[in-house]
Design a protein around this motif. Structure first.
Motif, PDB file in Angstrom:
ATOM      1  N   GLY A  42       0.737  -1.582  -0.252  1.00 58.42           N
ATOM      2  CA  GLY A  42       0.061   0.302  -0.020  1.00 58.42           C
ATOM      3  C   GLY A  42       0.949   1.605   0.211  1.00 58.42           C
ATOM      4  N   GLY A  43       1.833   0.807  -0.445  1.00 59.78           N
ATOM      5  CA  GLY A  43       2.817   2.088  -0.587  1.00 59.78           C
ATOM      6  C   GLY A  43       4.005   2.544   0.330  1.00 59.78           C
ATOM      7  N   ASN A  44       3.600   1.987   1.716  1.00 61.53           N
ATOM      8  CA  ASN A  44       4.542   1.962   2.883  1.00 61.53           C
ATOM      9  C   ASN A  44       5.796   1.001   2.503  1.00 61.53           C
ATOM     10  OD1 ASN A  44       2.690   4.043   4.295  1.00 61.53           O
ATOM     11  ND2 ASN A  44       1.547   2.148   4.389  1.00 61.53           N
ATOM     12  N   ILE A  45       6.351   0.878   3.169  1.00 63.52           N
ATOM     13  CA  ILE A  45       7.747  -0.054   3.472  1.00 63.52           C
ATOM     14  C   ILE A  45       7.947  -0.860   4.563  1.00 63.52           C
ATOM     15  CG2 ILE A  45      10.523  -0.500   3.728  1.00 63.52           C
ATOM     16  CD1 ILE A  45      10.967   2.086   1.876  1.00 63.52           C
ATOM     17  N   VAL A  46       7.167  -1.888   4.053  1.00 66.42           N
ATOM     18  CA  VAL A  46       6.967  -3.268   5.431  1.00 66.42           C
ATOM     19  C   VAL A  46       8.241  -4.240   5.441  1.00 66.42           C
ATOM     20  CG1 VAL A  46       5.056  -2.673   5.135  1.00 66.42           C
ATOM     21  CG2 VAL A  46       5.682  -4.502   4.113  1.00 66.42           C
ATOM     22  N   GLY A  47       9.357  -3.990   4.558  1.00 68.10           N
ATOM     23  CA  GLY A  47      10.030  -4.889   5.029  1.00 68.10           C
ATOM     24  C   GLY A  47      11.322  -5.109   4.130  1.00 68.10           C
ATOM     25  N   GLU A  48      12.213  -5.293   4.770  1.00 67.57           N
ATOM     26  CA  GLU A  48      13.770  -4.394   3.809  1.00 67.57           C
ATOM     27  C   GLU A  48      15.169  -5.966   4.043  1.00 67.57           C
ATOM     28  OE1 GLU A  48      17.028  -1.104   3.441  1.00 67.57           O
ATOM     29  OE2 GLU A  48      14.378  -0.364   4.261  1.00 67.57           O
ATOM     30  N   GLY A  49      15.609  -6.060   3.027  1.00 69.73           N
ATOM     31  CA  GLY A  49      16.209  -7.062   3.106  1.00 69.73           C
ATOM     32  C   GLY A  49      16.371  -8.633   3.500  1.00 69.73           C
ATOM     33  N   ASN A  50      15.332  -8.927   4.521  1.00 71.02           N
ATOM     34  CA  ASN A  50      14.850  -9.594   4.883  1.00 71.02           C
ATOM     35  C   ASN A  50      13.690 -10.079   5.612  1.00 71.02           C
ATOM     36  OD1 ASN A  50      14.773 -12.619   5.786  1.00 71.02           O
ATOM     37  ND2 ASN A  50      15.322 -12.285   7.437  1.00 71.02           N
ATOM     38  N   PRO A  51      12.510  -9.711   4.974  1.00 74.74           N
ATOM     39  CA  PRO A  51      11.324  -8.891   4.984  1.00 74.74           C
ATOM     40  C   PRO A  51      10.602 -10.200   6.622  1.00 74.74           C
ATOM     41  CG  PRO A  51      11.216  -9.882   3.099  1.00 74.74           C
ATOM     42  CD  PRO A  51      12.760  -9.468   3.987  1.00 74.74           C
ATOM     43  N   ARG A  52      10.067  -9.812   7.424  1.00 75.44           N
ATOM     44  CA  ARG A  52       9.609 -10.530   8.036  1.00 75.44           C
ATOM     45  C   ARG A  52       7.845 -10.726   7.848  1.00 75.44           C
ATOM     46  NH1 ARG A  52      12.288 -11.337  12.678  1.00 75.44           N
ATOM     47  NH2 ARG A  52       9.751 -11.072  14.098  1.00 75.44           N
ATOM     48  N   LEU A  53       7.193 -11.811   7.924  1.00 77.97           N
ATOM     49  CA  LEU A  53       6.105 -12.276   7.439  1.00 77.97           C
ATOM     50  C   LEU A  53       4.946 -11.723   8.207  1.00 77.97           C
ATOM     51  CD1 LEU A  53       5.692 -16.289   5.893  1.00 77.97           C
ATOM     52  CD2 LEU A  53       5.452 -14.111   5.185  1.00 77.97           C
ATOM     53  N   LYS A  54       5.690 -11.710  10.170  1.00 82.51           N
ATOM     54  CA  LYS A  54       4.576 -10.749  11.003  1.00 82.51           C
ATOM     55  C   LYS A  54       4.333  -9.664  10.522  1.00 82.51           C
ATOM     56  CE  LYS A  54       4.800 -11.211  15.806  1.00 82.51           C
ATOM     57  NZ  LYS A  54       5.605 -11.549  17.061  1.00 82.51           N
ATOM     58  N   THR A  55       5.319  -8.537   9.966  1.00 79.18           N
ATOM     59  CA  THR A  55       5.316  -7.683  10.123  1.00 79.18           C
ATOM     60  C   THR A  55       4.230  -7.724   9.030  1.00 79.18           C
ATOM     61  OG1 THR A  55       7.576  -7.470  10.700  1.00 79.18           O
ATOM     62  CG2 THR A  55       6.204  -5.166   9.471  1.00 79.18           C
ATOM     63  N   ILE A  56       4.652  -7.939   7.663  1.00 83.85           N
ATOM     64  CA  ILE A  56       3.434  -7.963   6.992  1.00 83.85           C
ATOM     65  C   ILE A  56       1.927  -7.988   6.698  1.00 83.85           C
ATOM     66  CG2 ILE A  56       3.497  -8.669   4.046  1.00 83.85           C
ATOM     67  CD1 ILE A  56       6.603  -8.874   4.324  1.00 83.85           C
ATOM     68  N   PHE A  57       2.039  -9.292   7.787  1.00 89.71           N
ATOM     69  CA  PHE A  57       0.517  -9.596   8.333  1.00 89.71           C
ATOM     70  C   PHE A  57       0.218  -8.709   8.809  1.00 89.71           C
ATOM     71  CE2 PHE A  57       1.823 -14.686   8.106  1.00 89.71           C
ATOM     72  CZ  PHE A  57       1.815 -15.081   6.479  1.00 89.71           C
ATOM     73  N   ALA A  58       0.922  -7.989   9.827  1.00 84.87           N
ATOM     74  CA  ALA A  58       0.156  -7.185  10.776  1.00 84.87           C
ATOM     75  C   ALA A  58      -0.240  -5.452   9.535  1.00 84.87           C
ATOM     76  CB  ALA A  58       0.959  -6.305  11.199  1.00 84.87           C
ATOM     77  N   GLU A  59       0.757  -5.099   8.834  1.00 78.57           N
ATOM     78  CA  GLU A  59       0.040  -4.259   7.418  1.00 78.57           C
ATOM     79  C   GLU A  59      -1.358  -4.981   7.038  1.00 78.57           C
ATOM     80  OE1 GLU A  59       0.116  -0.768   6.321  1.00 78.57           O
ATOM     81  OE2 GLU A  59       1.793  -1.164   8.022  1.00 78.57           O
ATOM     82  N   MET A  60      -1.371  -6.334   6.322  1.00 78.27           N
ATOM     83  CA  MET A  60      -2.330  -6.733   5.587  1.00 78.27           C
ATOM     84  C   MET A  60      -3.787  -6.516   6.504  1.00 78.27           C
ATOM     85  SD  MET A  60      -0.861  -9.120   3.067  1.00 78.27           S
ATOM     86  CE  MET A  60      -2.352  -9.360   2.603  1.00 78.27           C
ATOM     87  N   GLU A  61      -3.544  -6.706   7.872  1.00 69.72           N
ATOM     88  CA  GLU A  61      -4.701  -6.581   8.847  1.00 69.72           C
ATOM     89  C   GLU A  61      -5.422  -5.429   8.647  1.00 69.72           C
ATOM     90  OE1 GLU A  61      -3.466  -9.933  11.431  1.00 69.72           O
ATOM     91  OE2 GLU A  61      -3.565 -11.360  10.343  1.00 69.72           O
ATOM     92  N   LYS A  62      -4.155  -4.265   8.732  1.00 69.13           N
ATOM     93  CA  LYS A  62      -4.631  -2.917   8.972  1.00 69.13           C
ATOM     94  C   LYS A  62      -5.982  -3.095   7.483  1.00 69.13           C
ATOM     95  CE  LYS A  62      -0.593  -1.449  10.361  1.00 69.13           C
ATOM     96  NZ  LYS A  62       0.696  -0.065  10.364  1.00 69.13           N
ATOM     97  N   TYR A  63      -5.516  -3.300   6.586  1.00 71.06           N
ATOM     98  CA  TYR A  63      -6.892  -3.333   5.270  1.00 71.06           C
ATOM     99  C   TYR A  63      -7.306  -3.377   5.437  1.00 71.06           C
ATOM    100  CZ  TYR A  63      -2.854  -0.183   3.164  1.00 71.06           C
ATOM    101  OH  TYR A  63      -2.135   0.188   3.286  1.00 71.06           O
ATOM    102  N   GLY A  64      -7.668  -4.735   6.386  1.00 72.72           N
ATOM    103  CA  GLY A  64      -8.790  -5.779   6.792  1.00 72.72           C
ATOM    104  C   GLY A  64      -9.264  -7.590   6.269  1.00 72.72           C
ATOM    105  N   TYR A  65      -7.831  -7.476   6.195  1.00 69.32           N
ATOM    106  CA  TYR A  65      -7.399  -9.049   5.472  1.00 69.32           C
ATOM    107  C   TYR A  65      -7.409  -9.685   7.042  1.00 69.32           C
ATOM    108  CZ  TYR A  65      -5.630  -7.585   1.042  1.00 69.32           C
ATOM    109  OH  TYR A  65      -6.253  -7.202  -0.293  1.00 69.32           O
ATOM    110  N   GLN A  66      -7.985 -10.253   7.290  1.00 67.95           N
ATOM    111  CA  GLN A  66      -8.233 -11.435   7.990  1.00 67.95           C
ATOM    112  C   GLN A  66      -7.962 -12.881   7.875  1.00 67.95           C
ATOM    113  OE1 GLN A  66     -12.410 -11.495   8.866  1.00 67.95           O
ATOM    114  NE2 GLN A  66     -12.468  -9.561  10.104  1.00 67.95           N
ATOM    115  N   ALA A  67      -6.615 -14.026   8.477  1.00 67.91           N
ATOM    116  CA  ALA A  67      -6.369 -15.140   8.542  1.00 67.91           C
ATOM    117  C   ALA A  67      -7.419 -15.992   8.941  1.00 67.91           C
ATOM    118  CB  ALA A  67      -5.666 -15.166   9.723  1.00 67.91           C
ATOM    119  N   GLU A  68      -7.306 -17.569   7.978  1.00 67.94           N
ATOM    120  CA  GLU A  68      -8.649 -17.925   8.060  1.00 67.94           C
ATOM    121  C   GLU A  68      -8.006 -19.247   9.366  1.00 67.94           C
ATOM    122  OE1 GLU A  68     -10.132 -18.494   5.486  1.00 67.94           O
ATOM    123  OE2 GLU A  68     -10.002 -16.550   4.873  1.00 67.94           O
ATOM    124  N   SER A  69      -9.271 -19.480   9.534  1.00 68.00           N
ATOM    125  CA  SER A  69      -9.233 -20.540  11.398  1.00 68.00           C
ATOM    126  C   SER A  69      -9.080 -21.809  10.631  1.00 68.00           C
ATOM    127  CB  SER A  69      -9.480 -19.688  11.534  1.00 68.00           C
ATOM    128  OG  SER A  69     -10.901 -19.295  11.739  1.00 68.00           O
TER     129      SER A  69
END
Length: 109
Positions: free
Chosen positions: A82-109
């Protein structure tokens, strides 16, 4: 909550960045991210694009950012969500997932 399709852009290069010798290549990181995000957010659309910083597309914004990665000597791959840097070099999934959830994405349970 309605969600807009988020665009994830992975900026990288074929050769590894000097300080990223033991990390996966930018392309491998892009493929790994695509698989991990698809598994976590099943049936929730998103787009993911890979951009070679030394051969960017004609899209002005993407070309400018590719130049910025080179000029500022960022550790690539650089992941934009979404135009924001969420990872550099060795991106972390946790950071990327947290950012996606701000957009309304929800993890499948």
């Amino acid at each position: 909550m309605s969600q807009k399709t988020v665009e994830i852009v992975v900026y990288g290069a074929d050769q590894l960045c000097p300080s990223c010798v033991h990390l996966p290549s930018s392309k491998e990181t892009y493929e790994w991210l695509e698989a991990a995000i698809s598994r976590k957010y099943t049936n929730q659309p998103f787009t993911i694009t890979y951009i070679d910083i030394y051969n960017p597309p004609n899209d002005v914004e993407k070309r400018k950012f590719a130049e910025r990665v080179i000029d500022e000597e960022m550790f690539y791959p650089v992941v934009l969500l979404g135009g924001n840097i969420v990872g550099e070099g060795n991106p972390r999934l946790k950071t990327i997932f947290a950012e996606m959830e701000k957009y309304g994405y929800q993890a499948e349970s």
